[in-house]
Design a protein around this motif. Structure first.
Motif, PDB file in Angstrom:
ATOM      1  N   ALA A  41      20.027  14.284  -7.178  1.00  0.00           N
ATOM      2  CA  ALA A  41      19.443  13.297  -6.258  1.00  0.00           C
ATOM      3  C   ALA A  41      19.547  13.756  -4.815  1.00  0.00           C
ATOM      4  O   ALA A  41      18.584  13.630  -4.036  1.00  0.00           O
ATOM      5  CB  ALA A  41      20.146  11.951  -6.437  1.00  0.00           C
ATOM      6  N   VAL A  42      20.699  14.299  -4.447  1.00  0.00           N
ATOM      7  CA  VAL A  42      20.904  14.767  -3.078  1.00  0.00           C
ATOM      8  C   VAL A  42      19.993  15.942  -2.770  1.00  0.00           C
ATOM      9  O   VAL A  42      19.331  16.001  -1.723  1.00  0.00           O
ATOM     10  CB  VAL A  42      22.376  15.180  -2.860  1.00  0.00           C
ATOM     11  N   PHE A  43      19.934  16.893  -3.684  1.00  0.00           N
ATOM     12  CA  PHE A  43      19.185  18.124  -3.440  1.00  0.00           C
ATOM     13  C   PHE A  43      17.681  17.885  -3.377  1.00  0.00           C
ATOM     14  O   PHE A  43      16.989  18.475  -2.548  1.00  0.00           O
ATOM     15  CB  PHE A  43      19.515  19.165  -4.520  1.00  0.00           C
ATOM     16  N   ILE A  44      17.169  17.004  -4.224  1.00  0.00           N
ATOM     17  CA  ILE A  44      15.727  16.761  -4.221  1.00  0.00           C
ATOM     18  C   ILE A  44      15.296  16.122  -2.906  1.00  0.00           C
ATOM     19  O   ILE A  44      14.275  16.501  -2.320  1.00  0.00           O
ATOM     20  CB  ILE A  44      15.321  15.885  -5.425  1.00  0.00           C
ATOM     21  N   GLU A  45      16.074  15.162  -2.422  1.00  0.00           N
ATOM     22  CA  GLU A  45      15.724  14.535  -1.144  1.00  0.00           C
ATOM     23  C   GLU A  45      15.794  15.548  -0.003  1.00  0.00           C
ATOM     24  O   GLU A  45      14.919  15.589   0.870  1.00  0.00           O
ATOM     25  CB  GLU A  45      16.649  13.360  -0.845  1.00  0.00           C
ATOM     26  N   ALA A  46      16.829  16.387  -0.024  1.00  0.00           N
ATOM     27  CA  ALA A  46      16.963  17.408   1.023  1.00  0.00           C
ATOM     28  C   ALA A  46      15.820  18.415   0.952  1.00  0.00           C
ATOM     29  O   ALA A  46      15.286  18.840   1.983  1.00  0.00           O
ATOM     30  CB  ALA A  46      18.302  18.119   0.881  1.00  0.00           C
TER      31      ALA A  46
ATOM     32  N   GLY B  81       0.779  -1.231   0.000  1.00  0.00           N
ATOM     33  CA  GLY B  81       0.000   0.000   0.000  1.00  0.00           C
ATOM     34  C   GLY B  81       0.804   1.270   0.000  1.00  0.00           C
ATOM     35  O   GLY B  81       0.238   2.362   0.079  1.00  0.00           O
ATOM     36  N   ALA B  82       2.139   1.185  -0.074  1.00  0.00           N
ATOM     37  CA  ALA B  82       2.951   2.406  -0.055  1.00  0.00           C
ATOM     38  C   ALA B  82       4.285   2.172  -0.737  1.00  0.00           C
ATOM     39  O   ALA B  82       4.782   1.038  -0.791  1.00  0.00           O
ATOM     40  CB  ALA B  82       3.178   2.872   1.384  1.00  0.00           C
ATOM     41  N   ARG B  83       4.851   3.242  -1.264  1.00  0.00           N
ATOM     42  CA  ARG B  83       6.215   3.214  -1.794  1.00  0.00           C
ATOM     43  C   ARG B  83       7.044   4.207  -0.995  1.00  0.00           C
ATOM     44  O   ARG B  83       6.680   5.375  -0.883  1.00  0.00           O
ATOM     45  CB  ARG B  83       6.258   3.619  -3.268  1.00  0.00           C
ATOM     46  N   LEU B  84       8.139   3.735  -0.434  1.00  0.00           N
ATOM     47  CA  LEU B  84       9.039   4.643   0.255  1.00  0.00           C
ATOM     48  C   LEU B  84       9.684   5.577  -0.771  1.00  0.00           C
ATOM     49  O   LEU B  84       9.818   5.234  -1.944  1.00  0.00           O
ATOM     50  CB  LEU B  84      10.108   3.857   1.013  1.00  0.00           C
ATOM     51  N   ARG B  85      10.095   6.750  -0.316  1.00  0.00           N
ATOM     52  CA  ARG B  85      10.557   7.750  -1.261  1.00  0.00           C
ATOM     53  C   ARG B  85      12.043   7.677  -1.585  1.00  0.00           C
ATOM     54  O   ARG B  85      12.461   8.122  -2.650  1.00  0.00           O
ATOM     55  CB  ARG B  85      10.267   9.157  -0.715  1.00  0.00           C
ATOM     56  N   SER B  86      12.862   7.154  -0.669  1.00  0.00           N
ATOM     57  CA  SER B  86      14.300   7.303  -0.851  1.00  0.00           C
ATOM     58  C   SER B  86      15.080   6.180  -0.173  1.00  0.00           C
ATOM     59  O   SER B  86      14.535   5.377   0.581  1.00  0.00           O
ATOM     60  CB  SER B  86      14.754   8.649  -0.270  1.00  0.00           C
ATOM     61  N   TYR B  87      16.365   6.166  -0.444  1.00  0.00           N
ATOM     62  CA  TYR B  87      17.299   5.247   0.195  1.00  0.00           C
ATOM     63  C   TYR B  87      17.226   5.417   1.711  1.00  0.00           C
ATOM     64  O   TYR B  87      17.201   4.430   2.455  1.00  0.00           O
ATOM     65  CB  TYR B  87      18.707   5.558  -0.309  1.00  0.00           C
TER      66      TYR B  87
ATOM     67  N   SER C 229      14.118  26.738  -3.838  1.00  0.00           N
ATOM     68  CA  SER C 229      14.930  25.639  -4.359  1.00  0.00           C
ATOM     69  C   SER C 229      16.234  26.163  -4.953  1.00  0.00           C
ATOM     70  O   SER C 229      17.318  25.606  -4.703  1.00  0.00           O
ATOM     71  CB  SER C 229      14.150  24.860  -5.416  1.00  0.00           C
ATOM     72  N   ILE C 230      16.142  27.248  -5.716  1.00  0.00           N
ATOM     73  CA  ILE C 230      17.346  27.835  -6.323  1.00  0.00           C
ATOM     74  C   ILE C 230      18.300  28.340  -5.249  1.00  0.00           C
ATOM     75  O   ILE C 230      19.518  28.124  -5.320  1.00  0.00           O
ATOM     76  CB  ILE C 230      16.957  28.976  -7.286  1.00  0.00           C
ATOM     77  N   LEU C 231      17.763  29.005  -4.247  1.00  0.00           N
ATOM     78  CA  LEU C 231      18.606  29.523  -3.164  1.00  0.00           C
ATOM     79  C   LEU C 231      19.287  28.394  -2.405  1.00  0.00           C
ATOM     80  O   LEU C 231      20.470  28.481  -2.055  1.00  0.00           O
ATOM     81  CB  LEU C 231      17.761  30.377  -2.210  1.00  0.00           C
TER      82      LEU C 231
ATOM     83  N   ASN D 245      12.819  17.866  -0.135  1.00  0.00           N
ATOM     84  CA  ASN D 245      11.627  17.204   0.410  1.00  0.00           C
ATOM     85  C   ASN D 245      11.642  17.216   1.930  1.00  0.00           C
ATOM     86  O   ASN D 245      10.637  17.504   2.582  1.00  0.00           O
ATOM     87  CB  ASN D 245      11.542  15.766  -0.109  1.00  0.00           C
ATOM     88  N   ASP D 246      12.798  16.905   2.513  1.00  0.00           N
ATOM     89  CA  ASP D 246      12.915  16.864   3.963  1.00  0.00           C
ATOM     90  C   ASP D 246      12.706  18.236   4.587  1.00  0.00           C
ATOM     91  O   ASP D 246      12.178  18.362   5.696  1.00  0.00           O
ATOM     92  CB  ASP D 246      14.283  16.311   4.373  1.00  0.00           C
ATOM     93  N   LEU D 247      13.135  19.278   3.872  1.00  0.00           N
ATOM     94  CA  LEU D 247      13.003  20.650   4.378  1.00  0.00           C
ATOM     95  C   LEU D 247      11.684  21.299   3.963  1.00  0.00           C
ATOM     96  O   LEU D 247      11.470  22.487   4.225  1.00  0.00           O
ATOM     97  CB  LEU D 247      14.169  21.504   3.861  1.00  0.00           C
ATOM     98  N   ASN D 248      10.819  20.519   3.306  1.00  0.00           N
ATOM     99  CA  ASN D 248       9.516  21.006   2.827  1.00  0.00           C
ATOM    100  C   ASN D 248       9.653  22.161   1.840  1.00  0.00           C
ATOM    101  O   ASN D 248       8.769  23.024   1.741  1.00  0.00           O
ATOM    102  CB  ASN D 248       8.639  21.439   4.009  1.00  0.00           C
ATOM    103  N   ILE D 249      10.768  22.200   1.128  1.00  0.00           N
ATOM    104  CA  ILE D 249      10.935  23.207   0.086  1.00  0.00           C
ATOM    105  C   ILE D 249      10.084  22.847  -1.120  1.00  0.00           C
ATOM    106  O   ILE D 249       9.505  23.705  -1.777  1.00  0.00           O
ATOM    107  CB  ILE D 249      12.418  23.332  -0.320  1.00  0.00           C
TER     108      ILE D 249
END
Length: 430
Positions: free
Chosen positions: A320-325, A99-105, A345-347, A327-331
Motif C-alpha cells: 500500500a505504501v509503495f504503490i502510493e509513493a 464525478g471523481a474518486r480520490l485515490r488515497s488516504y 518499481s523494483i529498484l 504514483n506520486d513519483l510517476n513511476i
C-alpha cells in the motif's frame, strides 16, 4: 492492489449510510478500470482485512481485560464498531466529490485540509505503516532465532534472521505489483491467526482442570479502564490500507458489507482469546498470553504461527505504501506497462526495503522509538483524522444529526486518549 489511477467518472455513495448502490457511477468506473488490471473479489478483500488487522495484538487482549475487568469485553465490541465506522466513512470520503474518486488516504486529507494537512497525514501514515513493518521484521527474526534455539542454527543469532526476514519480504514485494497478487498471503496469514486462536482456547480450557484455586477476576476497574480500552483499540488499527483494498475490488459497492463481516469476525476471535485467557488465569494472566499457557509443542506451534503471520502481513502493508509513493513519483504510468516502468518499481522497492532492513538491524532501540512515534501516528490517522475529514467534507452537503456528532466526538475522544496513553506507556519503557 490497484494502481490507483484517477477515476474520470463516478459519484459519491448514495444515502447517508455510505453504501454504494448497484447503480452507482463509481461501480461503472470500477468495471471499466478492471479491464486494464485484475481486481479482487469480496472474499479476497475479507482475507486482506483480517490478515492486516488481526495480528500480534491478539496476544495482549487477556491482559487488557485484566486491566479493565470483564467490562473489557464491551470495549472490544466498542472498538470494533469504531473501526467499522471509520473504515466506512473513510471510503465515503473518497467519493465526496461528484464525478471523481480520490485515490488515497492522503488525497482525502488534502481535500479536507489542504496540501499542508496532506503532508502531515502522509508523514504520519507512512511512518506508521513502515514502522509497523520494521517491527514485524524484527519480531520475526527474534522469534525464528528463539524457535531454533538448541539447534545447529542457534549460533547464527537474531540479527541474521532479521536479515533473512527482510529478504523474504523483499522477494514478495518486488514480485507482487498489486494487492490482488498477494491474496494467497492473506489467506495463509488469516489461517495462522485462526490456528493461534484455537491453540490458545484449547490450551486455556484444558488447563482449567489443573487449576485448583481459580485466580481472582473483577467486573470493572475504573482507574485502568482508559488503558484497557486504548490497548484494545490499537488491536483494530488497519484502516490506512482500506482505500487501496476498496480500489482493488471488482464490486466496490460491497465494501461496507465486507468490512462489517471482517470486523465482526475479528471481534469474535478477539473475544474468544480475551474471555478464555482472562477467565482461566484471571488477574494472574501475563502478556502475551502464551506465557500463561502450559509449555509444550502447542506453544511452539503458536509462536511459529505468529511468526508466519507477521511475515505474511508485512508485504501486504508495504504494498500500500509503495504503490502510493510510486504514483506520486510517476513511476507507475496508467498508459505504459513497459519493462522500464517495472524496473523502476523494483529498484524503488528494493531501496526502500534496504532502508527498513538497515534501520531494523543497526538502529539501537528501534522498536522503542517506533512504538513512541507510532502511538502518535496510529491514534491520529486511525481515529481522529478520518472523522475530521468526514465532517469537514460533508458538512455542507448534508445535515448531521445530534447522535452522529456525539458518536464522532466519542471516536475523536477515544483517539486522543489512545494517543496520550500509548505515548505515556512507550516513554515509560525507555
Amino acid at each position: 492492489m490497484s494502481s490507483q489511477q484517477p477515476l474520470l467518472t463516478g459519484g459519491e455513495p448514495r444515502g447517508n449510510s455510505g453504501y454504494l448502490t448497484s447503480s452507482s457511477p463509481a461501480d461503472d468506473v470500477a468495471e471499466v478500470a478492471s479491464v486494464a488490471q485484475p481486481k479482487g473479489s469480496a472474499t479476497e478483500t475479507f482475507f486482506h482485512i483480517v490478515c492486516i488487522t488481526a495480528g500480534t495484538g491478539i496476544l495482549q487482549l487477556p491482559y487488557a481485560l485484566k486491566q479493565g475487568g470483564w467490562v473489557g469485553a464491551l470495549y472490544i465490541i466498542l472498538a470494533a464498531a469504531i473501526s467499522a465506522y471509520t473504515g466506512n466513512i473513510l471510503i465515503k470520503c473518497l467519493y465526496h466529490k461528484q464525478g471523481a474518486r480520490l485515490r488515497s488516504y492522503s488525497e482525502v486529507v488534502e481535500a479536507a485540509f489542504g496540501r499542508y494537512g496532506r503532508a502531515i497525514a502522509r508523514v504520519l501514515k507512512d511512518f506508521n505503516l513502515l514502522g509497523v513493518s520494521g517491527i514485524f521484521i524484527v519480531l520475526a527474526g527474534i522469534n525464528i532465532n528463539a524457535l531454533l534455539s538448541g539447534t545447529v542454527a542457534d549460533s547464527l543469532g537474531p540479527q541474521f534472521w532479521i536479515a533473512v526476514s527482510s529478504v523474504l519480504v523483499w522477494l514478495v514485494i518486488v514480485l507482487a505489483r498489486e494487492i490482488h497478487d498477494v491474496f494467497i498471503l492473506s489467506v495463509f496469514g488469516t489461517l495462522t491467526t485462526v490456528a493461534t486462536v484455537l491453540i490458545i482456547v484449547w490450551l486455556g480450557i484444558s488447563d482449567l482442570e489443573y487449576i485448583h484455586v481459580r485466580p481472582p477476576t473483577k467486573l470493572v476497574d475504573i482507574g485502568m479502564a482508559p488503558m484497557s480500552l486504548a490497548s484494545i483499540c490499537f488491536s483494530f488499527g488497519g484502516n490506512l490500507n482500506w482505500p487501496d483494498l476498496e480500489a482493488s475490488m471488482q464490486s466496490p459497492k460491497r465494501w461496507n458489507r465486507t468490512l462489517a463481516l471482517a470486523t465482526a469476525f475479528i471481534a469474535f476471535i478477539y473475544l474468544c482469546v480475551a474471555l478464555v485467557g482472562y477467565g482461566v488465569y484471571g488477574d494472574l494472566v501475563k502478556s502475551p498470553v502464551l506465557l500463561s499457557l502450559p509449555p509444550g509443542i502447542a506453544i511452539v506451534v503458536a509462536n511459529a504461527m505468529i511468526t508466519a503471520h507477521v511475515l505474511l502481513a508485512c508485504p501486504i502493508i508495504l504494498t500500500a505504501v509503495f504503490i502510493e509513493a510510486e504514483n506520486d513519483l510517476n513511476i507507475i504510468s496508467t498508459t505504459d506497462s513497459s519493462t522500464r516502468e517495472r524496473l523502476y518499481s523494483i529498484l524503488f522497492r528494493t531501496a526502500m526495503m534496504l532502508v527498513i532492513a538497515m534501520t531494523a538491524l543497526f538502529v539501537s532501540d528501534f522498536s522503542k522509538i517506533v512504538t513512541i512515534l507510532g502511538a502518535v501516528a496510529a491514534s491520529m490517522v486511525v481515529f481522529v483524522i478520518p472523522v475530521a475529514c468526514y465532517v469537514r467534507l460533508f458538512q455542507g452537503q448534508r445535515e448531521f444529526s445530534v447522535l452522529e456528532y456525539v458518536w464522532c466526538t466519542l471516536i475523536v475522544g477515544v483517539g486522543l486518549m489512545c494517543l496520550f496513553i500509548g505515548t505515556s506507556q512507550a516513554l515509560a519503557k525507555l
